[in-house]
Design a protein around this motif. Structure first.
Motif, PDB file in Angstrom:
ATOM      1  N   PRO A  45       7.448  -6.613  -0.042  1.00  0.00           N
ATOM      2  CA  PRO A  45       6.618  -5.899   0.803  1.00  0.00           C
ATOM      3  C   PRO A  45       4.898  -5.801   0.326  1.00  0.00           C
ATOM      4  CG  PRO A  45       8.678  -4.835   0.250  1.00  0.00           C
ATOM      5  CD  PRO A  45       8.528  -6.038  -0.510  1.00  0.00           C
ATOM      6  N   SER A  46       4.791  -6.182  -0.857  1.00  0.00           N
ATOM      7  CA  SER A  46       3.457  -6.531  -1.393  1.00  0.00           C
ATOM      8  C   SER A  46       2.438  -7.484  -0.502  1.00  0.00           C
ATOM      9  CB  SER A  46       3.595  -7.075  -2.653  1.00  0.00           C
ATOM     10  OG  SER A  46       4.168  -6.468  -3.683  1.00  0.00           O
ATOM     11  N   TYR A  47       3.322  -8.021   0.507  1.00  0.00           N
ATOM     12  CA  TYR A  47       2.466  -9.181   1.173  1.00  0.00           C
ATOM     13  C   TYR A  47       2.322  -8.496   2.531  1.00  0.00           C
ATOM     14  CZ  TYR A  47       3.120 -13.214  -2.074  1.00  0.00           C
ATOM     15  OH  TYR A  47       2.953 -13.891  -2.970  1.00  0.00           O
ATOM     16  N   ALA A 235       6.668   1.322  -8.548  1.00  0.00           N
ATOM     17  CA  ALA A 235       6.996  -0.058  -8.268  1.00  0.00           C
ATOM     18  C   ALA A 235       5.578  -0.712  -7.844  1.00  0.00           C
ATOM     19  CB  ALA A 235       7.895   0.173  -7.105  1.00  0.00           C
ATOM     20  N   ASN A 236       5.999  -2.023  -7.358  1.00  0.00           N
ATOM     21  CA  ASN A 236       4.979  -2.635  -6.812  1.00  0.00           C
ATOM     22  C   ASN A 236       4.500  -2.181  -5.316  1.00  0.00           C
ATOM     23  OD1 ASN A 236       7.576  -3.758  -6.107  1.00  0.00           O
ATOM     24  ND2 ASN A 236       6.556  -5.081  -4.495  1.00  0.00           N
ATOM     25  N   GLY A 237       3.517  -2.965  -4.596  1.00  0.00           N
ATOM     26  CA  GLY A 237       3.233  -2.423  -3.327  1.00  0.00           C
ATOM     27  C   GLY A 237       1.985  -3.228  -2.725  1.00  0.00           C
ATOM     28  N   PRO A 238       1.989  -3.072  -1.480  1.00  0.00           N
ATOM     29  CA  PRO A 238       0.628  -3.805  -0.891  1.00  0.00           C
ATOM     30  C   PRO A 238      -0.663  -2.812  -0.930  1.00  0.00           C
ATOM     31  CG  PRO A 238       2.130  -2.689   0.760  1.00  0.00           C
ATOM     32  CD  PRO A 238       2.779  -2.339  -0.362  1.00  0.00           C
ATOM     33  N   GLY A 239      -1.531  -3.839  -0.726  1.00  0.00           N
ATOM     34  CA  GLY A 239      -3.043  -2.960  -0.357  1.00  0.00           C
ATOM     35  C   GLY A 239      -3.743  -2.579  -1.531  1.00  0.00           C
ATOM     36  N   ASP A 240      -4.674  -1.694  -1.488  1.00  0.00           N
ATOM     37  CA  ASP A 240      -5.569  -1.362  -2.404  1.00  0.00           C
ATOM     38  C   ASP A 240      -5.154  -0.178  -3.295  1.00  0.00           C
ATOM     39  OD1 ASP A 240      -7.760  -0.385  -3.791  1.00  0.00           O
ATOM     40  OD2 ASP A 240      -9.118  -0.821  -2.169  1.00  0.00           O
ATOM     41  N   ILE A 263       5.076  -1.493 -12.502  1.00  0.00           N
ATOM     42  CA  ILE A 263       4.793  -2.907 -12.270  1.00  0.00           C
ATOM     43  C   ILE A 263       3.805  -3.077 -11.242  1.00  0.00           C
ATOM     44  CG2 ILE A 263       5.936  -5.005 -11.295  1.00  0.00           C
ATOM     45  CD1 ILE A 263       8.726  -4.052 -12.977  1.00  0.00           C
ATOM     46  N   CYS A 264       2.908  -3.977 -11.472  1.00  0.00           N
ATOM     47  CA  CYS A 264       2.005  -4.409 -10.409  1.00  0.00           C
ATOM     48  C   CYS A 264       1.307  -3.366  -9.783  1.00  0.00           C
ATOM     49  CB  CYS A 264       2.609  -5.271  -9.486  1.00  0.00           C
ATOM     50  SG  CYS A 264       1.412  -6.643  -8.625  1.00  0.00           S
ATOM     51  N   LEU A 265       1.594  -2.814  -8.460  1.00  0.00           N
ATOM     52  CA  LEU A 265       0.639  -1.774  -7.842  1.00  0.00           C
ATOM     53  C   LEU A 265       0.792  -0.469  -8.894  1.00  0.00           C
ATOM     54  CD1 LEU A 265      -1.135  -1.126  -5.253  1.00  0.00           C
ATOM     55  CD2 LEU A 265       1.000   0.170  -4.497  1.00  0.00           C
ATOM     56  N   GLY A 266       2.006  -0.489  -9.397  1.00  0.00           N
ATOM     57  CA  GLY A 266       2.515   0.550 -10.261  1.00  0.00           C
ATOM     58  C   GLY A 266       1.684   0.872 -11.584  1.00  0.00           C
ATOM     59  N   HIS A 267       1.423  -0.598 -12.047  1.00  0.00           N
ATOM     60  CA  HIS A 267       0.584  -0.801 -13.168  1.00  0.00           C
ATOM     61  C   HIS A 267      -0.897  -0.215 -12.857  1.00  0.00           C
ATOM     62  CE1 HIS A 267      -2.080  -3.200 -15.966  1.00  0.00           C
ATOM     63  NE2 HIS A 267      -2.320  -3.902 -15.061  1.00  0.00           N
ATOM     64  N   GLN A 268      -1.532  -0.604 -11.764  1.00  0.00           N
ATOM     65  CA  GLN A 268      -2.760  -0.325 -11.308  1.00  0.00           C
ATOM     66  C   GLN A 268      -3.000   1.055 -11.093  1.00  0.00           C
ATOM     67  OE1 GLN A 268      -2.761  -2.781  -7.940  1.00  0.00           O
ATOM     68  NE2 GLN A 268      -3.104  -4.852  -9.050  1.00  0.00           N
ATOM     69  N   ILE A 269      -1.831   1.818 -10.628  1.00  0.00           N
ATOM     70  CA  ILE A 269      -1.844   3.352 -10.439  1.00  0.00           C
ATOM     71  C   ILE A 269      -1.843   3.993 -11.703  1.00  0.00           C
ATOM     72  CG2 ILE A 269      -0.720   5.282  -9.354  1.00  0.00           C
ATOM     73  CD1 ILE A 269       0.034   3.439  -6.960  1.00  0.00           C
ATOM     74  N   GLN A 305       3.800 -13.728 -10.427  1.00  0.00           N
ATOM     75  CA  GLN A 305       2.675 -12.751 -10.068  1.00  0.00           C
ATOM     76  C   GLN A 305       2.299 -12.745  -8.447  1.00  0.00           C
ATOM     77  OE1 GLN A 305      -0.688 -12.317 -12.312  1.00  0.00           O
ATOM     78  NE2 GLN A 305       0.588 -13.076 -14.466  1.00  0.00           N
ATOM     79  N   ASN A 306       1.941 -11.602  -8.000  1.00  0.00           N
ATOM     80  CA  ASN A 306       1.516 -11.450  -6.690  1.00  0.00           C
ATOM     81  C   ASN A 306       0.475 -10.349  -6.706  1.00  0.00           C
ATOM     82  OD1 ASN A 306       0.932 -10.796  -3.984  1.00  0.00           O
ATOM     83  ND2 ASN A 306       2.912 -10.020  -3.754  1.00  0.00           N
ATOM     84  N   HIS A 307      -0.793 -10.468  -6.780  1.00  0.00           N
ATOM     85  CA  HIS A 307      -1.552  -9.528  -6.910  1.00  0.00           C
ATOM     86  C   HIS A 307      -3.092  -9.831  -6.373  1.00  0.00           C
ATOM     87  CE1 HIS A 307      -3.413  -9.647 -10.951  1.00  0.00           C
ATOM     88  NE2 HIS A 307      -2.389 -10.570 -11.054  1.00  0.00           N
ATOM     89  N   GLY A 308      -3.856  -9.073  -5.553  1.00  0.00           N
ATOM     90  CA  GLY A 308      -5.153  -9.442  -5.518  1.00  0.00           C
ATOM     91  C   GLY A 308      -6.374  -8.492  -5.985  1.00  0.00           C
ATOM     92  N   PHE A 309      -5.838  -7.316  -6.690  1.00  0.00           N
ATOM     93  CA  PHE A 309      -6.613  -6.479  -7.193  1.00  0.00           C
ATOM     94  C   PHE A 309      -6.083  -6.637  -8.729  1.00  0.00           C
ATOM     95  CE2 PHE A 309      -6.583  -4.872  -3.024  1.00  0.00           C
ATOM     96  CZ  PHE A 309      -7.843  -4.374  -2.898  1.00  0.00           C
ATOM     97  N   ALA A 310      -7.060  -5.960  -9.743  1.00  0.00           N
ATOM     98  CA  ALA A 310      -6.941  -6.055 -11.143  1.00  0.00           C
ATOM     99  C   ALA A 310      -7.301  -4.644 -11.765  1.00  0.00           C
ATOM    100  CB  ALA A 310      -7.490  -7.394 -11.847  1.00  0.00           C
TER     101      ALA A 310
HETATM  102  N1  LIG Z   1       2.758  -6.848  -6.071  1.00  0.00           N
HETATM  103  C1  LIG Z   1       1.875  -5.768  -6.071  1.00  0.00           C
HETATM  104  O1  LIG Z   1       2.465  -4.740  -6.485  1.00  0.00           O
HETATM  105  C2  LIG Z   1       0.372  -6.202  -5.555  1.00  0.00           C
HETATM  106  C3  LIG Z   1      -0.429  -4.699  -5.965  1.00  0.00           C
HETATM  107  C4  LIG Z   1      -1.732  -4.906  -5.093  1.00  0.00           C
HETATM  108  N2  LIG Z   1      -1.371  -4.737  -3.632  1.00  0.00           N
HETATM  109  C5  LIG Z   1      -2.658  -6.038  -5.377  1.00  0.00           C
HETATM  110  O2  LIG Z   1      -2.593  -6.981  -4.264  1.00  0.00           O
HETATM  111  O3  LIG Z   1      -3.065  -6.330  -6.428  1.00  0.00           O
END
Ligand SMILES: NC(=O)CC[C@H](N)C(=O)O
Length: 371
Positions: A45-47, A235-240, A263-269, A305-310
């Protein structure tokens, strides 16, 4: 086979032939360097809102099957490949990639010079684009691509999150028919925030002895704490990440009260909850061959990996310890807040698809909860 075009917002045109659903689809055009695992990628769903270009030249060889679904359906809105295998050759295959995408109404384009496309995205950045098998006017398509909103500022996680809480108890599966891993009896109650999660993450939590309750993204910290969990998983997830409504405040209210693993979006949050900052990368990291160094051990893992934000390194100063960095570009790949018993990684320890180097992180979370 029907002609199709991929037109980027900057006006660049790629010609090819339609596969999957015919018609038109618009999304952020990104690329993934995994050689295999396209079904897990498409269903991650991150896509959401993205058109995935596979850098590896041949796709579809193993068809599609029910076990490789990371969520109930493909979430990527389009797929770009160099060469589509018309036949699938695998004992698990139930249909070809072409039929699978047709079923789910996802448009694909094949025969594209994906090397040129990937180089273009690396040089000029990921951007909105349209696949169309109906309209071949580049100017009109580029104009439409430009008029659609990019990822920045989009809260896509709330939209794909579960509407109701549910319990998850399925361990990971050995599709090759080997002796299944003995799952320890459930020892930990874990609440998992669903920002658009991949099923395999939950399975690896179950493998570590977790009874998982999945909750909607908008669940408050009080509602979660009322469940008296041993740990909270983000968890992970799509978007900003910065656009996910209320998520930073909620996680800030959980920190220090219960162990947290993101993980991923969860890490960013988690980083945002600490008062850190996230930013949009030029073209992101997507693939199964990203080298990450664990700064605490000096060990290098090859990661999915699958992310567009950091997460912005400087914004974490004095708030968290950066534990992992990406060896390609030095970006933050993991952080830890020892006092709060919280840690997170930008990459995907569940891989799916990808190397298994980082699966130990699920055990690390279990250890944290056991203490
Ligand atoms: N896989 C994800 O959780 C992606 C996180 C966020 N949507 C990003 O693109 O950076």
């Amino acid at each position: 086979m029907k002609k199709a075009v991929l037109v980027l917002a900057d006006g660049t045109v790629f010609e090819g032939r339609a596969f999957g659903a015919h018609g038109e689809t618009v999304g952020e055009v990104v690329f993934n360097t995994s050689m295999m695992g396209y079904q897990e990628i498409l269903t991650d769903p991150s896509y959401v809102g993205q058109v995935v270009t596979m850098a590896y030249p041949e796709m579809g060889n193993v068809g599609a099957n029910p076990e490789d679904e990371e969520a109930g359906k493909p979430h990527a809105v389009g797929m770009v490949v160099r060469m589509l295998s018309e036949k699938s050759s695998n004992w698990r295959a139930q249909e070809t990639l072409d039929v699978y995408l047709k079923w789910h109404g996802v448009a694909g384009i094949q025969g594209v010079d994906t090397r040129r496309l990937v180089r273009h995205l690396r040089m000029h950045g990921a951007q909105q684009g349209i696949i169309s098998s109906e309209n071949h006017s580049p100017a009109a398509l580029a104009e439409r691509a430009r008029s659609t909103p990019g990822m920045e500022g989009l809260d896509l996680a709330t939209g794909v999150s579960t509407k109701e809480p549910y319990t998850f108890t399925t361990p990971s599966q050995d599709v090759f028919g080997g002796t299944p891993r003995a799952t320890p009896p459930p020892r930990f109650d874990v609440v998992a925030y669903d920002y658009g999660l991949k099923r395999s993450m939950l399975q690896f939590l179950v493998d570590e002895g977790c009874r998982v309750t999945v909750v909607p993204a908008a669940t408050t910290a009080e509602q979660v704490l009322a469940r008296k969990p041993h740990g909270v998983f983000l968890a992970n997830g799509p978007g900003d990440p910065a656009a996910v409504k209320g998520a930073d405040r909620t996680v800030a209210n959980l920190l220090g009260k219960v162990p947290v693993f993101g993980i991923c979006l969860g890490h960013q949050i988690l980083a945002l909850a600490l008062g850190g900052r996230t930013y949009k990368m030029k073209f992101g990291h997507r693939g199964a061959n990203q080298p990450v160094k664990d700064l605490t051990t000096g060990k290098v893992e090859i990661t999915a990996q699958n992310h567009g934000f950091a997460v912005d390194d400087a914004s974490l100063k004095g708030k968290a310890v950066v534990t992992h960095i990406n060896l390609n570009d030095g970006t933050v790949e993991g952080l830890s807040i020892p006092d709060a018993r919280a840690f997170s990684v930008q990459y995907h320890p569940e891989s799916s698809p990808g190397p298994h180097d980082a699966r130990y992180l699920f055990a690390r979370f279990a250890k944290l909860m056991a203490q």
